[in-house]
Design a protein around this motif. Sequence first.
Motif, short mmCIF file in Angstrom:
data_model
loop_
_atom_site.label_atom_id
_atom_site.label_comp_id
_atom_site.label_asym_id
_atom_site.label_seq_id
_atom_site.Cartn_x
_atom_site.Cartn_y
_atom_site.Cartn_z
N VAL A 1 67.59 11.12 63.01
CA VAL A 1 66.38 10.38 62.67
C VAL A 1 66.15 10.56 61.18
N VAL A 2 66.04 9.46 60.46
CA VAL A 2 65.86 9.52 59.01
C VAL A 2 64.67 8.67 58.58
N ASP A 3 64.07 9.09 57.47
CA ASP A 3 63.08 8.27 56.77
C ASP A 3 63.88 7.52 55.72
N PRO A 4 64.12 6.21 55.90
CA PRO A 4 65.02 5.48 55.00
C PRO A 4 64.46 5.33 53.59
N VAL A 5 65.34 5.10 52.66
CA VAL A 5 64.98 4.89 51.26
C VAL A 5 64.13 3.62 51.15
N GLN A 6 63.00 3.71 50.46
CA GLN A 6 62.12 2.57 50.30
C GLN A 6 62.24 1.92 48.92
N ASP A 7 62.57 2.70 47.90
CA ASP A 7 62.79 2.16 46.56
C ASP A 7 63.76 3.07 45.81
N TYR A 8 64.08 2.71 44.60
CA TYR A 8 65.11 3.42 43.85
C TYR A 8 64.75 4.86 43.51
N GLU A 9 63.48 5.23 43.56
CA GLU A 9 63.06 6.59 43.22
C GLU A 9 63.12 7.54 44.41
N GLN A 10 63.35 7.05 45.59
CA GLN A 10 63.37 7.89 46.78
C GLN A 10 64.79 8.18 47.23
N SER A 11 64.90 9.23 48.01
CA SER A 11 66.17 9.52 48.66
C SER A 11 65.93 9.58 50.16
N LEU A 12 66.98 9.39 50.92
CA LEU A 12 66.90 9.43 52.37
C LEU A 12 66.52 10.84 52.82
#
Length: 78
Positions: free
Chosen positions: A13-24
């Motif tokens: 279960v992952v919180d997916p990347v939402q924009d370029y500043e985030q990581s999975l």
Amino acid sequence: MSATTNSTDVWIVVDPVQDYEQSLKILGVYGSRRAAEIAMPRLWRKLGLWRNGGDDGHLEIQRWRGDTLVSSREVEVR
């Protein structure tokens, strides 16, 4: 290590990347898709992953066999 017929399947279960500043973010690793689905709402609340001021959002269940991504499915969490 490549996936083989004897490789173990895991569901992540992952919180997916939402924009370029985030990581999975990996939130949990499970032995079945059903166990991962049951855990998703609890993980969502526990980690306080609220987006856009609301309680709704998306998490993703990824199925891995060895080091090979077999499938990925986005699930809406409420």
